[in-house]
Design an enzyme around this catalytic site. Structure first.
Site, mmCIF file in Angstrom:
data_model
loop_
_atom_site.group_PDB
_atom_site.id
_atom_site.type_symbol
_atom_site.label_atom_id
_atom_site.label_comp_id
_atom_site.label_asym_id
_atom_site.label_seq_id
_atom_site.Cartn_x
_atom_site.Cartn_y
_atom_site.Cartn_z
ATOM 1 N N HIS A 180 5.500 -12.738 1.236
ATOM 2 C CA HIS A 180 5.776 -12.320 2.615
ATOM 3 C C HIS A 180 5.742 -13.554 3.511
ATOM 4 O O HIS A 180 4.736 -14.267 3.573
ATOM 5 C CB HIS A 180 4.767 -11.269 3.079
ATOM 6 N N HIS A 323 -1.537 -12.489 -0.631
ATOM 7 C CA HIS A 323 -0.984 -11.999 0.637
ATOM 8 C C HIS A 323 -2.042 -12.187 1.732
ATOM 9 O O HIS A 323 -3.175 -12.573 1.472
ATOM 10 C CB HIS A 323 -0.699 -10.494 0.553
ATOM 11 N N GLU A 396 -5.488 -9.818 -0.583
ATOM 12 C CA GLU A 396 -5.156 -9.897 0.840
ATOM 13 C C GLU A 396 -6.218 -10.817 1.447
ATOM 14 O O GLU A 396 -7.412 -10.496 1.414
ATOM 15 C CB GLU A 396 -5.217 -8.519 1.508
HETATM 16 O O1 0X9 Z 1 2.468 -3.906 1.812
HETATM 17 C C1 0X9 Z 1 2.362 -4.866 1.039
HETATM 18 O O2 0X9 Z 1 3.294 -5.304 0.391
HETATM 19 C C2 0X9 Z 1 0.994 -5.548 0.900
HETATM 20 N N1 0X9 Z 1 0.338 -5.696 2.155
HETATM 21 S S1 0X9 Z 1 0.894 -6.769 3.235
HETATM 22 O O3 0X9 Z 1 0.162 -6.594 4.470
HETATM 23 N N2 0X9 Z 1 0.551 -8.219 2.742
HETATM 24 O O4 0X9 Z 1 2.290 -6.609 3.373
HETATM 25 C C3 0X9 Z 1 0.105 -4.703 0.030
HETATM 26 C C4 0X9 Z 1 0.642 -4.421 -1.311
HETATM 27 C C5 0X9 Z 1 -0.276 -3.546 -2.058
HETATM 28 N N3 0X9 Z 1 0.466 -2.751 -2.940
HETATM 29 C C6 0X9 Z 1 0.630 -1.415 -2.768
HETATM 30 N N4 0X9 Z 1 -0.013 -0.731 -1.895
HETATM 31 N N5 0X9 Z 1 1.509 -0.894 -3.604
HETATM 32 ZN ZN ZN Z 2 2.065 -9.414 2.181
#
Ligand code: 0X9
Ligand code: ZN
Length: 439
Positions: A180, A323, A396
Site C-alpha cells: 500500500h 503494512h 500492521e
Molecule cells: O485492508 C488491508 O489490506 C490491510 N489493512 S490496511 O490498513 N494496511 O490497508 C489489512 C489486511 C488484512 N487482511 C484481511 N483482513 N483480509
Molecule cells: Zn496496507
C-alpha cells in the site's frame, strides 16, 4: 542560497501539483453491525467520502472533504451512524510532514537513514550499496517484469555465502513492504530489518544474525508497489493503490465511450491476489480504495511477485508482509472467519508481540485477519492457501489506533523505534515457525 531556491521550487510544486487535502477531515465512524459497514462502503461510492479508510474493529476512519461534510452528516444521521472527529485539517498535517521532508539533510549515494522517509531511488541505491559492502552475504536483483509505469521491483537476497549454488536450496524467508503506497513506515521498517540482518544496525545481535543467515536465505522486497509509492511522494500523500487506469467511476460510461463521472486509477493490490478474489471487503467501483481489479493478478506488481514466489513454494518457510497502521499481528485467514486447521500454531507464533512490546513498550495485538474485517484476495492468504504455507502473516505497524491524526503519516522520530521493535518481533516469529518447531 541554492538550498533556498530548491525549497522554493519544491514549495511551488507543492502548491501546484500536489494534492493539498486542505479542509479535509477524518471522522471515526462507529461500526456496530454488518449493515453499518455496508453503509460506509456505499458512502464511498456515493462520492461523499474521498477515501475509505479501513474498517477497524468497531469503527471505520473516513476522510471527507470540506464540501462533502454536510452531505456526509445528513447521511450519518439517516443511517444512524455515530462518529467522532479525529483530524480537523488533514491538509495541515500533510504540509507539516512535507516541510520536514524538504528540509531533511541530503544523504550521500548509497547511504540510508531512519530520521526521514526516502524516495524509491534512495531505497534501491542503498540495497545495491549493501550488496557491494556485504558481497559474500547479499546480492540484489530485480524480480522479472516491470510495473505498469515501467518500474522494477528490486529485491535483496541475504544469506551466508550468497554466491554459492548451494545457498539457493536453503529454506526461504520472504519479506515485503510497501504494497500500500501511503504506508511509508512499511518500506522503512523492512529496510531497517535488512540493515540489521547484515549487521549495519542491531550489532549486539550479530551471533543470532549469523546463525539465521547460515540456516536461511532471506529474499526481501521493500517496495512491491513502487508506482504507488512514488505517486504518494510526488502527487498524493494518501494514495493507496497501484497506478494503472482501472475504468470509470461506478462503471458509468458516457455516449462517446468516455467516463460519465470521472476516470479512475489503480487497484487495491491487497485485494488483487487469487484467494477468494473479489468477494468480501471489496467494491466493484473502479474508483474505490478497495477495488480488486477486473480479475486476480491483473496488476503487474502482484503478478510479478506471485510469479516469482510460486516456483519457490517448496523452499518457502515464512511469508511476512508489512503494512500500517494499528499495531497488529494478523494471522490467516482474512477472507473467512472460519478457524483454519493450523490456528493453534498461529496463536503460538503470536508471542512475537511480547518481543515487540519489550523493546519500546508498543503493544501489537495478535488477531486473525478476518476479525479485523473480512477481505478477499490479500497476499498473505494467497501465500497460505495457494503456496500451502502455514506461516504467512501481516504486520500492521505503528501508530496504534488512538494516538494519531493521520495514521499513515507516522512522525519521523518513530521510524527508528518501529524498525527496532520489528527486528525483535521478526526474530521471535522465526523462532516459532513450523520449520523450526516441527509442529
Ligand atoms: O485492508 C488491508 O489490506 C490491510 N489493512 S490496511 O490498513 N494496511 O490497508 C489489512 C489486511 C488484512 N487482511 C484481511 N483482513 N483480509
Ligand atoms: Zn496496507
Amino acid at each position: 542560497m541554492l538550498r533556498n531556491f530548491v525549497i522554493l521550487v519544491a514549495l511551488f510544486s507543492t502548491i501546484y501539483c500536489y494534492k493539498t487535502y486542505d479542509g479535509y477531515k477524518i471522522l471515526r465512524v462507529n461500526i456496530n453491525s454488518a449493515d453499518d459497514h455496508q453503509n460506509i462502503l456505499s458512502l464511498e461510492s456515493e462520492d461523499v467520502q474521498e477515501i475509505f479508510s479501513e474498517g477497524r474493529s468497531g469503527h471505520s476512519d473516513v476522510l471527507i472533504s470540506f464540501q462533502n461534510f454536510p452531505r456526509c452528516q445528513t447521511y450519518f444521521q439517516s443511517h444512524e451512524l455515530t462518529y467522532s472527529l479525529v483530524s480537523e485539517d488533514v491538509g495541515a498535517e500533510i504540509r507539516k510532514e512535507r516541510q520536514g521532508l524538504l528540509l531533511a539533510p541530503q544523504i550521500a549515494q548509497g547511504e540510508f537513514s531512519y530520521d526521514t522517509y526516502h524516495r524509491l531511488n534512495i531505497i534501491y541505491e542503498h540495497l545495491d550499496a549493501l550488496a557491494v559492502t556485504h558481497s559474500s552475504n547479499a546480492e540484489t536483483f530485480n524480480l522479472p517484469g516491470e510495473t505498469f509505469e515501467g518500474r522494477k521491483i528490486q529485491a535483496i537476497r541475504i544469506t551466508t555465502n550468497v554466491t554459492s549454488e548451494a545457498s539457493k536450496d536453503k529454506p526461504l524467508i520472504w519479506l515485503d513492504g510497501g504494497i500500500h503506497a501511503r504506508e511509508w513506515v512499511s518500506p522503512a521498517t523492512v529496510m531497517y530489518i535488512i540493515d540489521s540482518l547484515l549487521g549495519e544496525h542491531e550489532k549486539d545481535k550479530s551471533t543470532q544474525m549469523t546463525a539465521l543467515l547460515d540456516e536461511f536465505q532471506f529474499i526481501i522486497a521493500p517496495s512491491i508497489n513502487p508506482d504507488g509509492y512514488e505517486h504518494s511522494h510526488v502527487k498524493d500523500r494518501l494514495w493507496r493503490k497501484t497506478r494503472k487506469p482501472s475504468g470509470c467511476k461506478k462503471n458509468k460510461y458516457n455516449w462517446f465511450g468516455g467516463c460519465f463521472y470521472k476516470r479512475c486509477y489503480g487497484v487495491d493490490p491487497n485485494r488483487n491476489w487469487s484467494t477468494d478474489w473479489g468477494r468480501a471487503g471489496v467494491s466493484t467501483d473502479p474508483c474505490s480504495e478497495v477495488y480488486p481489479g477486473k480479475e486476480a493478478f491483473d496488476q503487474e506488481n502482484t503478478r510479478i511477485v506471485s510469479d516469482f514466489l510460486t516456483p519457490h513454494k517448496d523452499k518457502l518457510k515464512l511469508y511476512v508482509t508489512y503494512h500500517s497502521y494499528s499495531q497488529l499481528f494478523l494471522t490467516p485467514l482474512g477472507y473467512t472467519t472460519a478457524e483454519p486447521a493450523n490456528y493453534q500454531h498461529h496463536l503460538k507464533v503470536g508471542a512475537c508481540g511480547d518481543a515487540i512490546a519489550q523493546r519500546h513498550g508498543a503493544k501489537y495485538i495478535n488477531q486473525r485477519s478476518a476479525a479485523l474485517y473480512p477481505a478477499s484476495g490479500d497476499s498473505a492468504d494467497w501465500a497460505h492457501d495457494v503456496l500451502g504455507l502455514t506461516d504467512s502473516y501481516t504486520f500492521e505497524l505503528r501508530p496504534d489506533e488512538n494516538s494519531w491524526k493521520v495514521g499513515f503519516e507516522l512522525p519521523e522520530e518513530q521510524i527508528l523505534p518501529t524498525g527496532e521493535e520489528n527486528v525483535d518481533g521478526l526474530l521471535a516469529l522465526i523462532a516459532n515457525i513450523e520449520y523450526n518447531n516441527d509442529v
